[in-house]
Design a protein around this motif. Structure first.
Motif, mmCIF file in Angstrom:
data_model
loop_
_atom_site.group_PDB
_atom_site.id
_atom_site.type_symbol
_atom_site.label_atom_id
_atom_site.label_comp_id
_atom_site.label_asym_id
_atom_site.label_seq_id
_atom_site.Cartn_x
_atom_site.Cartn_y
_atom_site.Cartn_z
ATOM 1 N N THR A 34 0.848 -1.183 0.000
ATOM 2 C CA THR A 34 0.000 0.000 0.000
ATOM 3 C C THR A 34 0.887 1.237 0.000
ATOM 4 O O THR A 34 1.871 1.287 0.740
ATOM 5 N N LEU A 35 0.538 2.208 -0.806
ATOM 6 C CA LEU A 35 1.290 3.439 -0.875
ATOM 7 C C LEU A 35 1.447 4.033 0.522
ATOM 8 O O LEU A 35 0.491 4.158 1.274
ATOM 9 N N GLY A 36 2.681 4.321 0.893
ATOM 10 C CA GLY A 36 2.962 4.905 2.206
ATOM 11 C C GLY A 36 3.378 3.898 3.256
ATOM 12 O O GLY A 36 3.951 4.270 4.273
ATOM 13 N N ASN A 37 3.102 2.609 3.027
ATOM 14 C CA ASN A 37 3.527 1.569 3.970
ATOM 15 C C ASN A 37 4.927 1.088 3.590
ATOM 16 O O ASN A 37 5.285 1.050 2.422
ATOM 17 N N THR A 38 5.707 0.710 4.595
ATOM 18 C CA THR A 38 7.014 0.140 4.286
ATOM 19 C C THR A 38 6.832 -1.270 3.745
ATOM 20 O O THR A 38 5.855 -1.946 4.048
#
Length: 80
Positions: A34-38
């Protein structure tokens, strides 16, 4: 860029409580990129990654087969 022909990229984080209890719905989004998750993922040969649990099991039982491991967005293991 890395050529991953013949390799599978699999999530390295699994909700083992959900898998053990048979509640697959709880783990559906645990390792979804997910965009923004590492990122936490494994790169391993296709034959060792029939599903996410078997891919993670390969990390534990046959770590020499893992081509790459990225944890918290950082490379931890890389081999050729």
């Amino acid at each position: 860029m890395v050529d991953c022909t013949g390799l599978t990229i699999a999530p390295a984080v699994v909700d083992t409580v959900a898998l053990a209890d048979g509640r697959g719905h709880r783990s559906e989004y645990v390792a979804t990129p997910t965009l923004g998750n590492t990122a936490d993922f494994l790169v391993l040969p296709d034959g060792l990654a029939a599903d996410v649990p078997s891919a993670v099991a390969t990390l534990v039982t046959r770590p020499e087969q893992v081509r790459a491991l990225v944890a918290a967005g950082r490379p931890v293991l890389s081999s050729r």
